[in-house]
Design a protein around this motif. Structure first.
Motif, PDB file in Angstrom:
ATOM      1  N   ASP A   1      11.428 -17.897  35.377  1.00 54.26           N
ATOM      2  CA  ASP A   1      11.544 -16.524  35.180  1.00 54.26           C
ATOM      3  C   ASP A   1       9.668 -16.042  35.671  1.00 54.26           C
ATOM      4  O   ASP A   1      10.084 -14.200  35.989  1.00 54.26           O
ATOM      5  N   LEU A   2       9.126 -16.708  35.585  1.00 51.96           N
ATOM      6  CA  LEU A   2       7.457 -16.063  36.027  1.00 51.96           C
ATOM      7  C   LEU A   2       7.540 -16.485  37.465  1.00 51.96           C
ATOM      8  O   LEU A   2       6.556 -15.413  37.791  1.00 51.96           O
ATOM      9  N   PHE A   3       8.086 -17.782  37.953  1.00 51.78           N
ATOM     10  CA  PHE A   3       8.034 -17.365  39.469  1.00 51.78           C
ATOM     11  C   PHE A   3       8.738 -16.967  40.394  1.00 51.78           C
ATOM     12  O   PHE A   3       9.195 -16.902  41.736  1.00 51.78           O
ATOM     13  N   GLY A   4      10.454 -17.730  39.747  1.00 53.08           N
ATOM     14  CA  GLY A   4      11.953 -17.074  40.365  1.00 53.08           C
ATOM     15  C   GLY A   4      12.025 -18.005  40.955  1.00 53.08           C
ATOM     16  O   GLY A   4      12.809 -18.056  42.036  1.00 53.08           O
ATOM     17  N   TRP A   5      11.560 -19.320  40.484  1.00 52.76           N
ATOM     18  CA  TRP A   5      12.306 -20.442  40.620  1.00 52.76           C
ATOM     19  C   TRP A   5      13.491 -20.599  40.550  1.00 52.76           C
ATOM     20  O   TRP A   5      14.231 -19.694  39.476  1.00 52.76           O
ATOM     21  N   GLN A   6      15.037 -21.847  41.924  1.00 54.91           N
ATOM     22  CA  GLN A   6      16.122 -22.003  40.495  1.00 54.91           C
ATOM     23  C   GLN A   6      15.494 -23.388  40.413  1.00 54.91           C
ATOM     24  O   GLN A   6      15.280 -24.560  41.177  1.00 54.91           O
ATOM     25  N   GLY A   7      16.770 -24.167  39.348  1.00 56.37           N
ATOM     26  CA  GLY A   7      16.358 -25.469  39.640  1.00 56.37           C
ATOM     27  C   GLY A   7      17.444 -25.728  38.248  1.00 56.37           C
ATOM     28  O   GLY A   7      17.411 -25.281  37.314  1.00 56.37           O
ATOM     29  N   GLU A   8      17.029 -27.192  38.298  1.00 53.73           N
ATOM     30  CA  GLU A   8      18.296 -27.179  37.222  1.00 53.73           C
ATOM     31  C   GLU A   8      18.693 -29.136  36.982  1.00 53.73           C
ATOM     32  O   GLU A   8      17.893 -29.896  38.178  1.00 53.73           O
TER      33      GLU A   8
END
Length: 266
Positions: free
Chosen positions: A32-39
């Motif tokens: 939400d803060l930086f737009g990262w995608q990860g799981e």
């Protein structure tokens, strides 16, 4: 887009990762803060999540767990670890111990991705070593949402400068007009900074030596506002300095980091 295609020069910060008590909460927060995608990753990686920005690896987030999968007691501090590139982890570990460092995690292979170790320098700052194989490190830097700077904060800059020079070839030099601040250069190129904690009036006297990552943002003040709404803590409100407008923050699980907009007036 400032993507990284060449191998990292030895001594250069090449990766950061976070060990958090609640891995999914950390993934959600930084998305939400930086737009990262990860799981959460597969079991063979211990669930390690490689976060990406615009399709490029930018940082790692893992759950705070013992090697057997149990929850540590007590829980270790929640902090970002900066990894410095090396062509030979084991030789660098030997150089580190010969120059006053301590081994926290000895050299180990990470699948076919590379080889890593975790070291504490003689002033107490913890950092990682990364010997790249299939995975070179961060694939994007120096743009909003990505790492733009890595800084060593220490109470003994002379000892630290000697250690990193002898261990990794990093050279420290005072930065003009910045009392207690030094550049760190690898092979003649500035790759990070070093700050004397004793010169900071607002640093608590018990602040330990540490490495601190800076993330680039489009707007420092609006990012701080979003960070606060998400439950983060502001350690130092936005202020103007030589490199831009920055702020020192702490995520909801207490990991400190800095943000900076280098385009905003200093």
């Amino acid at each position: 887009m400032p993507t990284v295609t060449d191998p990292y020069t030895p001594g250069t910060p090449c990766w950061i990762d976070l060990m958090a008590p609640d891995q999914q909460a950390a993934l959600d927060f930084y998305r939400d803060l930086f737009g990262w995608q990860g799981e959460v990753g597969p079991p063979e990686t211990g669930g390690y999540a490689v976060c990406s920005l615009k399709g490029n690896p930018v940082a790692g987030i893992m759950a705070a767990r013992n090697p057997d999968g149990s929850v540590p007691d007590p829980m270790p501090p929640t902090v970002w670890t900066t990894y410095l590139a090396t062509t030979d982890v084991d030789a660098t570990v030997n150089a580190a111990t010969a120059n006053g460092g301590q081994v926290i995690m000895p050299g180990m292979d990470v699948l076919t991705l590379g080889r890593m170790a975790v070291i504490s320098d003689p002033t107490g700052a913890v950092f990682g070593l990364w010997q790249a194989r299939d995975f070179p490190g961060a694939g994007i830097v120096n743009e909003p949402g990505a790492v733009i700077w890595n800084e060593l904060n220490t109470r003994d800059p002379d000892t630290a400068a000697s250690f990193y020079s002898r261990t990794l070839g990093l050279e420290a030099a005072p930065m003009e007009g910045a009392q207690g601040y030094y550049s760190l250069s690898a092979n003649g190129r500035m790759v990070g900074g070093m700050q004397d904690l004793s010169t900071l009036e607002d640093a608590p006297p018990d602040t330990p030596s540490h490495w601190l990552p800076y993330f680039a943002v489009d707007d420092t003040d609006s990012t701080v506002a979003a960070h606060t709404r998400a439950g983060g803590n502001v350690l130092k409100p936005p202020f103007n300095m030589a490199a831009g407008r920055m702020s020192l923050l702490q995520d909801p699980q207490s990991a400190p980091f800095a943000i900076i907009n280098t385009a905003q007036p200093a």
